[in-house]
Design a protein around this motif. Structure first.
Motif, PDB file in Angstrom:
ATOM      1  N   HIS A 111       0.833  -1.132  -0.157  1.00  0.00           N
ATOM      2  CA  HIS A 111       0.031   0.061  -0.088  1.00  0.00           C
ATOM      3  C   HIS A 111       0.861   1.150   0.047  1.00  0.00           C
ATOM      4  O   HIS A 111       0.261   2.174  -0.248  1.00  0.00           O
ATOM      5  N   LYS A 112       2.236   1.266   0.497  1.00  0.00           N
ATOM      6  CA  LYS A 112       2.857   2.272   0.594  1.00  0.00           C
ATOM      7  C   LYS A 112       2.919   3.362  -0.488  1.00  0.00           C
ATOM      8  O   LYS A 112       2.882   4.599  -0.276  1.00  0.00           O
ATOM      9  N   GLN A 139       9.733  -1.892   3.037  1.00  0.00           N
ATOM     10  CA  GLN A 139       8.557  -1.719   1.931  1.00  0.00           C
ATOM     11  C   GLN A 139       8.317  -0.134   1.608  1.00  0.00           C
ATOM     12  O   GLN A 139       7.869   0.616   0.462  1.00  0.00           O
ATOM     13  N   SER A 229       4.120   6.492   7.634  1.00  0.00           N
ATOM     14  CA  SER A 229       3.094   6.042   8.359  1.00  0.00           C
ATOM     15  C   SER A 229       2.620   6.945   9.611  1.00  0.00           C
ATOM     16  O   SER A 229       3.276   8.285   9.414  1.00  0.00           O
ATOM     17  N   CYS A 262      -3.470  -5.255   9.836  1.00  0.00           N
ATOM     18  CA  CYS A 262      -2.158  -5.106  10.752  1.00  0.00           C
ATOM     19  C   CYS A 262      -1.972  -3.546  10.866  1.00  0.00           C
ATOM     20  O   CYS A 262      -2.187  -2.872   9.889  1.00  0.00           O
ATOM     21  N   GLY A 264       1.512  -1.016  12.226  1.00  0.00           N
ATOM     22  CA  GLY A 264       2.815  -0.906  12.225  1.00  0.00           C
ATOM     23  C   GLY A 264       2.709   0.547  13.055  1.00  0.00           C
ATOM     24  O   GLY A 264       2.837   0.799  14.194  1.00  0.00           O
ATOM     25  N   GLY A 265       2.580   1.403  12.020  1.00  0.00           N
ATOM     26  CA  GLY A 265       2.026   2.853  12.303  1.00  0.00           C
ATOM     27  C   GLY A 265       0.687   3.178  12.157  1.00  0.00           C
ATOM     28  O   GLY A 265       0.079   4.057  12.545  1.00  0.00           O
ATOM     29  N   GLY A 266       0.040   2.219  11.408  1.00  0.00           N
ATOM     30  CA  GLY A 266      -1.198   2.277  11.398  1.00  0.00           C
ATOM     31  C   GLY A 266      -2.023   2.803  10.001  1.00  0.00           C
ATOM     32  O   GLY A 266      -3.209   2.837   9.771  1.00  0.00           O
ATOM     33  N   SER A 267      -1.102   2.896   8.786  1.00  0.00           N
ATOM     34  CA  SER A 267      -1.551   3.682   7.650  1.00  0.00           C
ATOM     35  C   SER A 267      -2.307   2.829   6.787  1.00  0.00           C
ATOM     36  O   SER A 267      -3.435   3.022   6.350  1.00  0.00           O
ATOM     37  N   ASN A 268      -2.006   1.360   6.641  1.00  0.00           N
ATOM     38  CA  ASN A 268      -2.827   0.591   5.734  1.00  0.00           C
ATOM     39  C   ASN A 268      -4.106   0.359   6.067  1.00  0.00           C
ATOM     40  O   ASN A 268      -5.109   0.456   5.531  1.00  0.00           O
ATOM     41  N   GLY A 338       8.017  -3.909   9.325  1.00  0.00           N
ATOM     42  CA  GLY A 338       6.956  -2.827   9.535  1.00  0.00           C
ATOM     43  C   GLY A 338       6.085  -2.452  10.666  1.00  0.00           C
ATOM     44  O   GLY A 338       5.314  -1.750  10.721  1.00  0.00           O
ATOM     45  N   GLU A 385       4.013  -8.789   7.749  1.00  0.00           N
ATOM     46  CA  GLU A 385       3.084  -7.767   8.515  1.00  0.00           C
ATOM     47  C   GLU A 385       1.797  -8.232   8.267  1.00  0.00           C
ATOM     48  O   GLU A 385       0.952  -8.523   9.180  1.00  0.00           O
ATOM     49  N   SER A 414      -1.952  -5.976   3.024  1.00  0.00           N
ATOM     50  CA  SER A 414      -1.266  -4.808   2.679  1.00  0.00           C
ATOM     51  C   SER A 414      -0.079  -5.198   1.540  1.00  0.00           C
ATOM     52  O   SER A 414       0.368  -4.036   1.233  1.00  0.00           O
TER      53      SER A 414
HETATM   54  C1  LIG Z   1       3.130  -4.823   3.914  1.00  0.00           C
HETATM   55  C2  LIG Z   1       3.069  -3.849   5.085  1.00  0.00           C
HETATM   56  N1  LIG Z   1       2.169  -3.904   5.829  1.00  0.00           N
HETATM   57  C3  LIG Z   1       1.715  -3.263   6.837  1.00  0.00           C
HETATM   58  C4  LIG Z   1       2.851  -2.349   7.148  1.00  0.00           C
HETATM   59  C5  LIG Z   1       2.577  -1.771   8.361  1.00  0.00           C
HETATM   60  O1  LIG Z   1       2.685  -0.206   8.299  1.00  0.00           O
HETATM   61  P1  LIG Z   1       1.176   0.665   8.361  1.00  0.00           P
HETATM   62  O2  LIG Z   1       0.753   0.267   9.812  1.00  0.00           O
HETATM   63  O3  LIG Z   1       1.661   1.909   8.386  1.00  0.00           O
HETATM   64  O4  LIG Z   1       0.222   0.113   7.358  1.00  0.00           O
HETATM   65  C6  LIG Z   1       4.177  -2.209   6.399  1.00  0.00           C
HETATM   66  C7  LIG Z   1       5.020  -1.338   6.997  1.00  0.00           C
HETATM   67  O5  LIG Z   1       6.107  -1.300   6.590  1.00  0.00           O
HETATM   68  C8  LIG Z   1       4.013  -3.148   5.354  1.00  0.00           C
HETATM   69  O6  LIG Z   1       5.418  -3.208   4.669  1.00  0.00           O
END
Ligand SMILES: Cc1ncc(COP(=O)(O)O)c(C=O)c1O
Length: 455
Positions: A111-112, A139, A229, A262, A264-268, A338, A385, A414
């Motif tokens: 998603h990044k 990622q 994120s 999931c 990590g920082g929460g963005s996806n 992540g 992740e 994600s």
């Molecule tokens: C595939 C994938 N999913 C989830 C995450 C977690 O990040 P975020 O919570 O910002 O979506 C990452 C972070 O690198 C990622 O690479």
């Protein structure tokens, strides 16, 4: 014939991002300046971000137009497909209906790029020549390399050491797109040198890599910093995921009972659920469950404190009100690089506090068990992740099997795990380990929370 995939036409791709701030029942607590501890003002952020992103950070407008140039690039991989996971459903023998929105078909594999392209665009528009950033699993670093390549920006990526060692192919991707990538802690910044002196074998953390990238950016006139994120504008850019999914779920004829992803920082995951949580806030879908999944080894929301804390180790990044394990916390080296961040997106924390979303923590081995089951049914080899979200999706589907309920479960998928074969190999050969909740380390790190004067 069963419809397995739900497609949108390019012309149906949303042309605006959705800003949850317009619909929050209580406003977000303000971010604070790392030195004065006063509420941040837009000029405070100007050394780091272009003004259009700063204004998005605090905007109360419900919809923000996606610039035409960004839409054109989005259309090289968007809209992404919504899948019905029939094979997984059959293997689980569950009456649940499982859908997943797959973000692994972007050029970066996750998603990044949804935010990387937008951030590169706004920086370019403001005349910035160079960006710096941190990356965990690689990622984000690779996606921003892709974004910077498109707009002719230079990029330096500080990659968390443990992932730099575990995932050399992500570094090579970044270099292929023209970026420079160094392991963090690095000798290139004061924050990195201080840490190397304290612990030459430090595996690094996202909090530390952020310190290095911020320090590098503020030292140079031609450079800005980009974050993958946590902050509001990043979550905003990811809402294209949820908006597309809403249309696709409508095509499928269902509204989800449970949404899983999931964090990590929460963005996806926020990008997926913010357009849906609006329906929960308004009372239209009061029973909707939204489950944020995190690793047991880095249990920010489930075991952290809701407090003001720095976004990075060196205390240079803004102070945010969030669940935190303490900015000095270095998480155990799990493969889901992540998800190894001490804090969490303030928007997610706020929604959790208000009772609109829930959170669970899962152990590493169980996530790979789920990821392998997904690969052996749906065929997709997922990022470590994402495997966290797959674990809980399967658990919820199995609960439906017990109760006989045919709930609709929507999984935010994600990204793919094609560069994570070492992690899969460790799992398949029985060498993967679980890390217990590092209670002592968290206790120690929580001692260093900033003191915020009462207002
Ligand atoms: C595939 C994938 N999913 C989830 C995450 C977690 O990040 P975020 O919570 O910002 O979506 C990452 C972070 O690198 C990622 O690479």
């Amino acid at each position: 014939m069963e419809t397995r995939r739900f497609f949108l036409e390019q012309k149906d791709m949303p042309t605006h991002w959705y800003n949850i701030q317009a619909d929050l029942p209580e406003p977000l607590p303000p971010m604070l300046h790392p030195v004065t501890k006063e509420p941040l003002t837009p000029p405070d952020l100007a050394p780091l971000f272009p003004m259009e992103l700063i204004m998005q950070e605090v905007s109360q407008e419900r919809y923000i137009d996606i610039p035409e140039e960004v839409q054109e690039i989005y259309r090289t991989w968007r809209p992404t497909v919504l899948h019905r996971a029939y094979e997984l459903e059959k293997a689980l023998d569950t009456p649940a209906k499982i859908f997943y929105k797959y973000e692994g078909t972007s050029q970066g594999g996750s998603h990044k790029p949804n935010t990387a392209v937008a951030q590169a665009y706004y920086n370019k528009k403001e005349g910035v020549k160079r960006l710096t950033t941190e990356t965990g699993a690689g990622q984000w670093g690779s996606s921003l390399s892709f974004g910077c390549m498109l707009f002719g920006l230079e990029l330096k990526v500080y990659m968390v050491r443990i992932s730099y060692d575990q995932k050399p192919y992500r570094r090579i991707m970044m270099e292929t797109w023209g970026a420079t990538c160094v392991p963090s802690p690095s000798p290139d910044t004061k924050a990195g040198r201080d840490m190397l002196e304290e612990d030459p074998d430090c595996p690094g953390s996202l909090g530390l890599a952020i310190s290095e990238a911020v320090e590098d950016a503020v030292m140079r006139e031609d450079t800005h910093y980009a974050l993958g994120s946590v902050v509001n504008h990043v979550l905003l850019h990811q809402t294209i995921i949820g908006q597309e999914t809403m249309m696709q779920m409508e095509m499928a004829g269902y509204y989800p009972d449970i949404i899983v992803g999931c964090i990590g920082g929460g963005s996806n995951f926020a990008g997926m659920y913010l357009p849906f949580v609006k329906d929960k806030i308004s009372g239209k879908k009061p029973d909707l469950r939204i489950i944020n999944v995190e690793p047991e080894s880095c249990p920010t929301v489930t075991k952290g404190l809701y407090a003001y804390d720095y976004g990075d180790v060196a205390m240079m990044a803004p102070i945010a009100k969030m669940f935190t394990l303490g900015h000095r916390f270095i998480p155990p080296p799990v493969h889901a690089g992540g998800l190894r961040y001490h804090g969490m997106a303030p928007i997610i924390c706020h929604l959790h506090r208000l009772g609109f979303v829930e959170a669970v923590a899962v152990p590493q081995i169980a996530t790979f068990e789920a990821g392998v089951q997904f690969a052996r049914t749906e065929g997709i080899i997922s990022a470590p992740e994402t495997n966290h979200a797959i674990r809980v999706t399967i658990d919820e589907a199995l609960k439906c099997k017990e109760t006989g309920e045919s709930k609709v479960i929507l999984l935010a998928h994600s990204g793919h795990g094609h560069f994570d074969m070492a992690a899969y190999e460790a799992y398949l050969s029985g060498n993967l380990i679980d890390y217990a909740y590092p209670e002592d380390k968290v206790k120690e790190a929580l001692k260093s929370l900033p003191e915020i004067p009462a207002t």
